[in-house]
Design an enzyme around this catalytic site. Structure first.
Site, mmCIF file in Angstrom:
data_model
loop_
_atom_site.group_PDB
_atom_site.id
_atom_site.type_symbol
_atom_site.label_atom_id
_atom_site.label_comp_id
_atom_site.label_asym_id
_atom_site.label_seq_id
_atom_site.Cartn_x
_atom_site.Cartn_y
_atom_site.Cartn_z
ATOM 1 N N HIS A 249 -12.402 -4.984 -3.303
ATOM 2 C CA HIS A 249 -11.311 -4.774 -2.773
ATOM 3 C C HIS A 249 -11.428 -4.216 -1.302
ATOM 4 O O HIS A 249 -11.173 -4.842 -0.420
ATOM 5 C CB HIS A 249 -10.110 -4.276 -3.494
ATOM 6 C CG HIS A 249 -8.762 -4.217 -2.947
ATOM 7 N ND1 HIS A 249 -7.673 -3.816 -3.782
ATOM 8 C CD2 HIS A 249 -8.566 -3.947 -1.582
ATOM 9 C CE1 HIS A 249 -6.549 -3.760 -2.749
ATOM 10 N NE2 HIS A 249 -6.997 -3.925 -1.484
ATOM 11 N N HIS B 64 -6.501 2.083 5.307
ATOM 12 C CA HIS B 64 -6.763 1.018 4.048
ATOM 13 C C HIS B 64 -7.541 -0.043 4.685
ATOM 14 O O HIS B 64 -7.206 -0.841 5.407
ATOM 15 C CB HIS B 64 -5.896 0.717 3.119
ATOM 16 C CG HIS B 64 -6.171 -0.529 2.213
ATOM 17 N ND1 HIS B 64 -7.296 -0.422 1.382
ATOM 18 C CD2 HIS B 64 -5.537 -1.552 2.092
ATOM 19 C CE1 HIS B 64 -7.173 -1.534 0.468
ATOM 20 N NE2 HIS B 64 -6.343 -2.293 1.052
ATOM 21 N N GLU C 10 -27.807 12.308 8.063
ATOM 22 C CA GLU C 10 -27.105 13.020 8.788
ATOM 23 C C GLU C 10 -25.729 12.817 8.935
ATOM 24 O O GLU C 10 -25.002 13.702 8.878
ATOM 25 C CB GLU C 10 -27.905 13.002 10.379
ATOM 26 C CG GLU C 10 -27.190 13.888 11.323
ATOM 27 C CD GLU C 10 -27.379 15.521 11.376
ATOM 28 O OE1 GLU C 10 -28.466 16.079 10.203
ATOM 29 O OE2 GLU C 10 -26.953 16.436 11.877
ATOM 30 N N CYS D 48 0.831 -1.342 0.126
ATOM 31 C CA CYS D 48 0.012 0.224 -0.013
ATOM 32 C C CYS D 48 0.794 1.338 0.139
ATOM 33 O O CYS D 48 0.201 2.474 -0.029
ATOM 34 C CB CYS D 48 -0.869 0.007 1.199
ATOM 35 S SG CYS D 48 -2.093 -1.267 1.545
ATOM 36 N N HIS E 87 -10.193 -3.482 4.223
ATOM 37 C CA HIS E 87 -11.226 -4.611 3.371
ATOM 38 C C HIS E 87 -12.578 -4.853 3.662
ATOM 39 O O HIS E 87 -13.120 -5.602 3.748
ATOM 40 C CB HIS E 87 -10.432 -5.960 3.380
ATOM 41 C CG HIS E 87 -9.101 -6.014 2.613
ATOM 42 N ND1 HIS E 87 -8.470 -7.118 2.407
ATOM 43 C CD2 HIS E 87 -8.420 -5.001 2.092
ATOM 44 C CE1 HIS E 87 -7.364 -6.986 1.715
ATOM 45 N NE2 HIS E 87 -7.290 -5.745 1.598
#
Lengths: 235, 235, 235, 235
Positions: B186, B107, B130, B89, B109
């Protein structure tokens, strides 16, 4: 082996000792709903010693002292805890140790596993989901890729857990690339080279089973849907 | 930088030190099901130092000592923990740091993110809820209002995580008002000015993704339904 | 009031002190998914002092020192924590204190509340469910019975939270038997004579909202279904 | 019995003492959503002493000091905690003690139980699911087998909980093989020879109720679906 020696097999201050780890992981699995109601089981191998959680006990309340220890070579128990019964999963754990040289084997009654076994016929397959990449190829080094298809065989349940042994071994032989076998209306067996790999594989597979159930609920085909023409590849 | 100095980069008694915070937040994300099976990742920036969780490890069991540290200017590693691999990443975290001056990037999943990516085409939009008000406008000061529409672009997944970099940067450029990018099949990348903002944005977005999935299950259109004529406004 | 005195308003070793209790309950609400992403809020009254959680902070990470304290009579702040903003919910909490003599008021962004507001028009009603019995009659002493109908009004959301005040007060007047008001596409306000009653009412109502959503998913009418001819009574 | 003696009935350092165990188990049940909003209840028998959680309190916040103690023979209270009301479940717990010689009885408002009571008529049945094997046969020694059918009667709810006594006893007599009774639109009563058996039975039953709800959502018949011709047997 004398009784005192047998007890020393499960007494350790090391949190990573199999007898301690089985207890810790079963508490985690319990909180995930995988081993409630005494369901499920786990075994860890350390060299030629196999540590096995007992049958019919509350998995989240086990103590290291509750563990069975078996010699992988002779299949004899090195330690039998008082007033406890050996797990009916033992022959199935042995199948993973013998046929796959596994370091640990996890068995859960995950509802995702049971539901998938009611929705799929002889195998569960899923493709083109990133989480697949946590699972090993096995027939060659490395891990599955995003465009690969994960395939897990589904075997029929039997009246007695130990009678699953033959069909489990058959599935292990028929699917050399699998690290798990689903048992219809029952749950799943997952193994790995080490206890941590088995744990990770089990987590990644359960994520995929849960996702596939949700995709079904939403009417999304497991290998298709929006973006599929751009984002999937037949392999 | 000598090894001893490199280790001092991740050793701190301050719970808010990035190396400590990454471990704490990943335990939280694990309990939310966002980073199980070694999935997902996180990076926090402190000045010009970027702290990054390693690749392929159990995110809930990391220690501060497991962290990579990179210099944002030179892109050189100031610290490489023994026997661990840098996160795939990393280029994507750098995209958020470079293009948006982010202070942290998360990040996950998340299954909600994956499901939404199967139900929506090129963007996910939601309006008149809201919880949207927890998200920033970015193209001008302040936060989105109740009658605003939240738009999150969806990019196609690639075989290798690092290959997402170009399309992620494209999405960042094409959608200057977004603080997140969905990756089809992903998961999601979410960033913010600080680690706490990134955490809050990620929570608020996941709430909205989950709600949108449930609305779909109930047959409620995301921008409509009972009360919509009174309670929604096209903007 | 001097600053030192103001700080003493929120400093207590008693876990039941409002400033401590707000922090504890918000951690619980966070774990239920009711106040993630800085959403929601809570206020507790102690005599004429109203304790209010600040705006826009992570509700699970608050400290007693973060609390605002207002005088119910004068509506003046007795304590304003440094660098924090008063909650936009304050006028709505005051509506519950003034119109109902409440001891506490809870505001959540519960997804069950939002979903129900998308499925029902001007009121949510549910009858013949045991959990209803946890809720008070209010217009007379005692609690609702199994055969009673729980009715919760739904008001339309506004761009600014404080602008909900008029319609919330209208709903409080129009529905003297309600201890809660749903806000469409937003969440719910629940109050009670004491903080513990407010907590219990909120839990019981959320249980009923969740159940009603599941009944809808299963195609079961909220007031009907199997056994209804024997087990329900029009009241 | 003097007050001091009565208090000694609930004061113990043994975590397995009924007064302590009731508190521990209710915290667990609360986290499962089974006893939120003061719902549900539990009783444990120790010899001729019955320990019972009080009515209308937050089940996750009880202390051993809150427990009622009753003599099973005389049905007289040996201990009445100050300012608390006896549970309306008491006659129903007594029914399990008297008719089944139970060691403990658990009552929850599990949403799975309520939903199943809306989907099934006079009995809930499920067959050919491994988790069934955690439940006892009762009419003969041993546990149900995989191919057996679990049958749980459903009784109609009444305005007052104590009025369930007659129909609960009727169900206990009519279904000698059951260790639980569902109450329509209300919840479930589960008992067992010991508190641990009652806990395990309740867990296993709730797992099966939850699974049956999910099967219904997915359109899978409870006793059929893929693999059924191979994996189920009419018994």
């Amino acid at each position: 082996m004398s009784n005192a020696n047998a007890d020393s097999l499960v007494a350790s201050h090391d949190p990573n000792h199999p007898a301690n780890l089985i207890c810790e992981l079963c508490r985690l699995f319990y909180n995930n709903g995988w081993v409630t109601g005494t369901g499920g089981g786990i075994s860890i191998r350390k060299g030629d010693h196999i540590f096995i959680a007992p049958s019919g006990v509350q998995k989240e309340r086990m103590l290291p002292d509750n563990m069975f220890v078996m010699d992988l070579e002779t299949k004899e128990y090195l330690r039998v805890p008082k007033s406890l019964k050996p797990s009916a999963c033992t022959p199935l754990f042995l199948a993973a140790y013998t046929n796959r040289n596994a370091g640990a084997c996890i068995h859960t009654h995950s509802q995702n596993a049971v539901l998938i076994s009611l929705l799929y016929d002889k195998v569960f397959t899923i493709a083109n989901i990133e989480q697949i990449k946590a699972l090993p190829k096995l027939t060659e080094p490395g891990y599955l890729g995003f465009f690969d298809t994960l395939t897990i065989p589904i075997i029929e349940n039997t009246a007695h857990e130990e009678d699953l042994k033959d069909s489990l071994e058959q599935a292990i032989n028929d699917y050399p690339a699998t690290t798990a076998v689903l048992v219809r209306r029952h749950g799943i067996y997952v193994w790995g080279e080490t206890v941590w790999k088995a744990k990770v594989y089990n987590e990644a597979i359960d994520y995929l089973l849960e996702l596939a159930v949700k995709m079904r609920q939403l009417g999304v085909p497991p290998d298709g849907a929006i973006g599929s023409e751009r984002n999937t590849r037949v392999v």
